[in-house]
Write a protein that holds these residues in place. Structure first.
Motif, PDB file in Angstrom:
ATOM      1  N   THR A 113       8.688 -11.864  -5.424  1.00  0.00           N
ATOM      2  CA  THR A 113       7.733 -10.638  -4.944  1.00  0.00           C
ATOM      3  C   THR A 113       6.311 -11.529  -4.548  1.00  0.00           C
ATOM      4  O   THR A 113       5.937 -12.527  -5.352  1.00  0.00           O
ATOM      5  CB  THR A 113       7.388  -9.767  -6.109  1.00  0.00           C
ATOM      6  N   ASP A 146       8.893  -8.162  -0.719  1.00  0.00           N
ATOM      7  CA  ASP A 146       9.881  -9.051  -1.254  1.00  0.00           C
ATOM      8  C   ASP A 146       9.961 -10.265  -0.588  1.00  0.00           C
ATOM      9  O   ASP A 146       9.823 -10.231   0.808  1.00  0.00           O
ATOM     10  CB  ASP A 146      11.467  -8.237  -1.210  1.00  0.00           C
ATOM     11  N   LYS A 193       8.066  -5.082 -10.198  1.00  0.00           N
ATOM     12  CA  LYS A 193       8.982  -6.161  -9.397  1.00  0.00           C
ATOM     13  C   LYS A 193       8.945  -7.464  -9.925  1.00  0.00           C
ATOM     14  O   LYS A 193       7.669  -7.963 -10.625  1.00  0.00           O
ATOM     15  CB  LYS A 193       8.425  -6.081  -7.972  1.00  0.00           C
TER      16      LYS A 193
END
Lengths: 184, 565
Positions: free
Chosen positions: B226, B235, B538
């Motif tokens: 991330t 991403d 994330k």
């Protein structure tokens, strides 16, 4: 059956293709059971025999009048001609000079380079004049088999030679068809 | 969408209406060769690699642009299509100067791969040997027109994904060139160096200055992680080899950015020049000196015992580290806060996701500069504007988004925007710390019609929010514990505490003042999680090992907590 006669020559090239040929390693013993290497940079004989050879292999591009002559001679004396390596197939790295006029290339190389002092462009009747552009072998004489790669891998060279020894025309595809150093 | 039935290479295929023949074939497991097609981009039909035979049609058709229709009978791999594709490849190779032997893409090049697949062992057409330009005026990547096949993937990426419209084509026929703006060098153009064009280029025409010749696809490792450079949390597909960070790619089909990155995420972190802190440092005789962790932590624990303490965190680290930080401060009874300000709360409206910007028909930008930071949001606003959304900027200073905005007004005139937006279907308000109270008041009539995206200026502000860290200014205490991580330090930051502990990845004006400096890992040397603007947690992945004496903040903070228990 007698041995198959092969001649090789390097033209405008770095000798890497012949090095790659020698990379077939111990397979060379098997190779010479079937093949007689006539003229070649390896045997240091300069001209293919006048009575002709079965297979002629040219590496390197055509960049001067002598290389043009050698390509023509090999074509005349070989039943089957292989253009081996990116220079023989596409003209290769030597075509970098094709983007400049020949006179400019000579001036740059022999006079203007930073390390040159009092340089002069060599001129002698024994020196072959440069062609206007560097080209592949196929641009000046008909070629039967193209084997690109910089250099072609020993396996690709071995594949082509053994197919010919078996009496088949090699078909370049898969692992043996690579450009540049992509094969290694 | 309805189901349609067609025949591909004799096989009955079911597809959806609206799909192209290429997509229908792919769905049935039939791969048609492509060059100008890219799944993330619109179809262009330029290269003619994907030609197929369609029964009843006079000529070959490009599968990438031909809509699949019920009852179609298609042949994708015939002698004719093979020969045409090979012919197309020969023409492409004869057009410019393609020399695999010194190209960084050799081995990974789509043009080369297609040539191999079509048995192209030599070229039959002469080459023009015309020198094409190499444009190296941008810092991070180079354009070599010699290797360009004019597939226009880069143009479409610039237009459709980045919505920046820098790239286009100039001239016609054999003279056609990829062009930036009105034919200026790339470095002087409107290019924002998001690098999307670089990622989609099928040949070696666009060259990444850092990863070129650094390893072919077969030699490198891809790891998904991330982005830590802002709160959007894109991403990343990070390419590494031999403990070296080679390149960052975007991840198609990922939320929220869908593969789009910005210069801050794709390039800048790979060119970091700040000096790294690699060992714990303690002040001895007025000078910072390398020390063991034991000694450094002992000093810190000692200083924290019984004295007044303020903890300040830059929200540029993991949720785990921020939680450990807040936990330690609670244990000590000290005050704890974050260094960065937060965007104000509105008191009305509903929270928006980043992708909601794309669906809006009216976007209000107030007190924020998303083209300068959190740039993907800025590019999304551009993309929405391209789709017809009205963009209104409320700003008392210059704002780069004004260029594409329908109206730009000062804060005092915010009411005009509220009126203009009144009839909109979906209003998204993008704002940040610069949002003024009079603007909040002026937009209030829009009420819950407003979906708001409050851009947190910190990289992991949501992670800090979750553990209750609120903005605080440094105050006079005996000890200040500053969790800085990778964050650059603001020049204005003055820490009046008597004893300063700085946990940081890089040397800075703050570490120079510190009594103890504790080294921290970088985003690619650690595990843990961050919380994005959308509230999604994330993960981070270890891509490269951290230097031997660098420890994760959360580990260090827990060690300190244990020492102080």
């Amino acid at each position: 059956m007698g041995k198959i006669k092969v001649a090789t020559q390097w033209l405008e090239a770095c000798a890497g293709c012949h090095m790659s040929f020698l990379d077939i390693d111990e397979r060379i013993v098997e190779f010479f059971k079937h093949v007689e290497l006539t003229s070649s940079p390896i045997t240091d004989l300069k001209h293919p025999p006048e009575e002709g050879v079965d297979v002629g292999i040219l590496t390197g591009g055509i960049g001067n009048e002598d290389e043009l002559h050698e390509a023509q001679e090999m074509r005349e004396r070989a039943k089957l001609l292989i253009a081996m390596g990116d220079c023989a197939v596409f003209g290769g790295i030597c075509t970098m000079r094709n983007f400049f006029p020949t006179a400019e290339v000579l001036r740059r190389g022999y006079i203007e380079t930073e390390s040159t002092v009092d340089g002069q462009i060599p001129q002698h009747e024994d020196l072959a004049p440069l062609t206007d552009k560097v080209s592949g072998v196929g641009d000046v004489v008909p070629v039967d088999i193209y084997l690109p790669g910089c250099p072609p891998t020993a396996d690709a060279i071995w594949y082509v030679l053994t197919e010919l020894l078996e009496g088949r025309m090699p078909k370049l595809e898969g692992k043996v068809l690579k450009y540049g150093m992509d094969g290694g | 969408m309805s189901e349609i039935h067609l025949k591909i290479n004799g096989q009955e295929v079911t597809a959806q209406s609206g799909q192209t023949v290429l997509e229908a074939a792919k769905g049935a497991g039939v791969e048609i060769p492509v060059l100008c097609h890219h799944p993330a981009l619109s179809n262009w039909g330029a290269c003619r690699m994907c030609v197929v035979e369609v029964e009843g049609m006079r000529t070959l058709q490009t599968a990438c642009t031909l809509p699949a229709a019920d009852g179609m009978v298609i042949k994708t791999h015939t002698e004719q299509t093979f020969n045409i594709r090979k012919f197309v490849l020969e023409l492409l190779f004869s057009e410019r100067n393609h020399y695999c032997m010194y190209c960084q893409m050799s081995g990974d090049c789509e043009l080369q791969a297609q040539a191999y697949n079509h048995g192209l062992d030599h070229w039959t057409y002469p080459r023009p040997y015309e020198k094409q330009e190499v444009d190296a005026t941008r810092k991070y990547f180079i354009m070599d027109h010699n290797r360009c096949i004019l597939c226009t993937r880069c143009v479409r990426a610039c237009t459709e994904i980045a919505a920046n419209h820098t790239l286009g084509l100039r001239n016609r026929g054999a003279e056609t060139m990829i062009s930036a703006d009105l034919n200026v060098p790339f470095g002087e153009s409107s290019c924002v160096e998001c690098g999307t064009c670089l990622q989609v280029c099928p040949t070696g025409a666009l060259i990444d200055a850092r990863s070129a010749y650094g390893g072919r696809e077969k030699d490198v490792t891809h790891t998904q992680t991330t982005c830590m450079q802002c709160s959007v949390g894109c991403d990343l597909d990070v390419v590494t080899r031999y403990k070296r960070l080679l390149r960052v790619d975007g991840v198609w089909d990922s939320e929220p950015s869908g593969g789009l990155l910005c210069v801050d995420g794709r390039f800048a972190p790979l060119y970091e020049t700040r000096k790294r802190v690699v060992k714990p440092l303690v002040r001895k005789d007025g000078k910072l000196t390398e020390a063991s962790w034991e000694e450094a932590l002992g000093l810190v624990a000692n200083a924290l015992k019984g004295d007044t303490c303020q903890g300040l965190a830059a929200c540029a680290t993991t949720n785990e580290a921020l939680a450990a930080f807040a936990g330690l401060m609670t244990q000590l009874g000290g005050q704890a806060g974050r260094l960065e300000p937060v965007a104000p709360t509105l008191g009305y409206g509903v929270p928006a996701k980043v992708t909601d910007v794309l669906a809006a028909d009216f976007i209000i930008v107030a007190g924020a500069q998303p083209l300068d930071y959190q740039r993907v949001v800025g590019y999304f606003i551009h993309r929405a504007a391209d789709q017809g959304a009205t963009v209104a900027v409320i700003s008392d200073s210059e704002n780069a988004l004004s260029k594409r905005a329908a109206l730009t007004v000062a804060s005092a005139q915010a009411g005009i925007v509220a009126k203009a937006a009144a009839d909109a279907r979906k209003i998204v308000l993008v704002y940040s710390v610069g949002l003024k109270p009079e603007v909040i008041a002026a937009l209030k009539p829009l009420g819950d019609k407003v979906s708001f995206l409050a851009l947190d200026p910190a990289r992991n502000g949501k992670g800090a929010e979750a553990v209750g860290l609120k903005p605080q200014s440094p105050v006079k205490t005996d000890v200040a514990y500053i969790l800085l991580g990778e964050q650059p330090v603001a020049d204005a930051l003055h820490v009046p505490a008597g004893f300063k502990v700085v946990q940081a990845a890089y040397h800075s004006t703050l570490t120079e003042q510190a009594d103890v400096v504790l080294p921290t890992p970088l985003w690619y040397e650690r595990t843990g999680h961050v919380t994005t603007l959308d509230g999604v947690i994330k993960p981070l992945q270890v891509l490269l090992p951290a230097p031997a004496d660098v420890r994760d903040e959360s580990v260090v903070l827990e060690q300190l907590a244990a020492l102080l228990r």
